[in-house]
Design a protein around this motif. Structure first.
Motif: not given
Ligand code: DDH
Length: 292
Positions: A46-48, A149-151, A186-188, A262-264
């Motif tokens: 959804a995000w991408h 870059h993020i900005r 994972p992050w958490t 923000a997500f909406a």
């Molecule tokens: Fe992310 N993300 N993301 N991300 N993202 C990855 C995984 C997941 C960045 C890079 C990565 C958001 C912002 C950023 C999620 C949601 C969101 C991965 C790993 C990378 C790399 C992918 C993989 O190997 O499978 C970066 C860079 C940014 C940034 O610069 C801000 C945002 C805004 C969201 C959102 O949803 C609003 C989620 C969920 C995942 C986990 C996916 C998975 O398969 O598990």
């Protein structure tokens, strides 16, 4: 959209709730895939699908679901998202009247809500487009980069620093895969629960560069089982980002409220207002709420 015309079927909120419920089921029916949930990868879809928006040209965004087509489906940032698209395809077969853009964004909402996150207002109206609507490669963030870059990336979509930091909290969920992004882990500790742990961990743990052959990433010194991307760590280093990240670490309600808004907004990028069926977005019910 053509299906709508052909069958003369005008779906109501109740019909979309049925799709939502089916998404919730399918997300949970993940066997031994990643902690037994497709939720995180579906959220990332959804995000991408939305984050390609460019406010200067009005191109990209969730309207046309162009990730169905090559080369966008093959863009490096989208590696692994075929998993989510295939899961969604099952639902599209059952509810052929829904557009892919509506389906993918509704799935993002369902993923957040069913993983115990905030309610996210959503409304239908996206239409299926063509390959010619596809955005160029390079519109999504590169995890190896810093604050400028993020900005660049998020200001282009129309977000400010507070919204950027709130959106990044989605990394409470899911993980990195070496065969997708090259990053790992994972992050958490609870990657299928929407929490503010991402911010808490950023500040509470000591983060050190991982010594390995993969791309530069950080690991928590204590357990070495969690990770942060360079772009995640920047939220503790940049003065403006840090202010918001700290606020979200300290106040989960504030994070939930700001993430939801923000997500909406993210999910509606690139969709002309007149295409939306309802003048105000809907709150879809969770599966649990419908039980009681
Ligand atoms: Fe992310 N993300 N993301 N991300 N993202 C990855 C995984 C997941 C960045 C890079 C990565 C958001 C912002 C950023 C999620 C949601 C969101 C991965 C790993 C990378 C790399 C992918 C993989 O190997 O499978 C970066 C860079 C940014 C940034 O610069 C801000 C945002 C805004 C969201 C959102 O949803 C609003 C989620 C969920 C995942 C986990 C996916 C998975 O398969 O598990």
């Amino acid at each position: 959209q053509s299906a709508k015309v052909a069958t003369n079927f005008v779906p109501t909120k109740a019909d979309y709730q049925k799709v939502y419920n089916r998404i919730a089921e399918v997300i949970d029916d993940a066997g031994d895939y990643d902690n037994g949930s497709f939720g995180p990868v579906v959220l990332r879809l959804a995000w991408h699908a939305s984050g390609t928006y460019d406010k200067a040209t009005g191109t990209g965004g969730s309207n046309y679901a162009t990730m169905r087509f090559q080369p966008e489906s093959l863009h490096g940032a989208n590696a692994g998202l075929h998993v989510a698209r295939e899961v969604m395809e099952k639902i599209k077969q059952e509810f052929s009247w829904i557009s892919y853009g509506d389906l993918w964004t509704l799935a993002g909402v369902a993923a957040v809500q069913e993983m115990a996150g905030p309610k996210v207002p959503w409304r239908p109206g996206r239409i299926d487009g063509f390959e010619s609507h596809s955005p160029p490669d390079g519109r999504l963030p590169d995890a190896s980069q810093g604050a400028p870059h993020i900005r660049d990336i998020f200001y282009r979509m129309g977000f400010d620093d507070q919204e950027i930091v709130a959106l990044c909290g989605a990394h409470a969920l899911g993980r990195c895969h070496t065969d997708r992004s090259g990053y790992d882990g994972p992050w958490t500790f609870s990657p299928t629960m929407f929490t503010n742990d991402y911010y808490k961990l950023l500040f509470d743990e000591k983060w050190v560069w991982r010594k390995w052959n993969g791309p530069k990433q950080l690991e928590d010194k204590k357990t070495k089982s969690l990770m942060m991307l360079p772009t995640d760590y920047v939220l503790t280093q940049d003065k403006s980002f840090k202010k918001y990240a700290k606020a979200y670490a300290d106040d989960v309600d504030l994070f939930f409220k700001d993430f939801s808004a923000a997500f909406a907004k993210l999910l509606e990028l690139g969709v002309p207002t007149q295409q939306f069926v309802a003048s105000e977005a809907w709150i879809m019910q969770t599966v649990d709420e419908q039980k009681s």
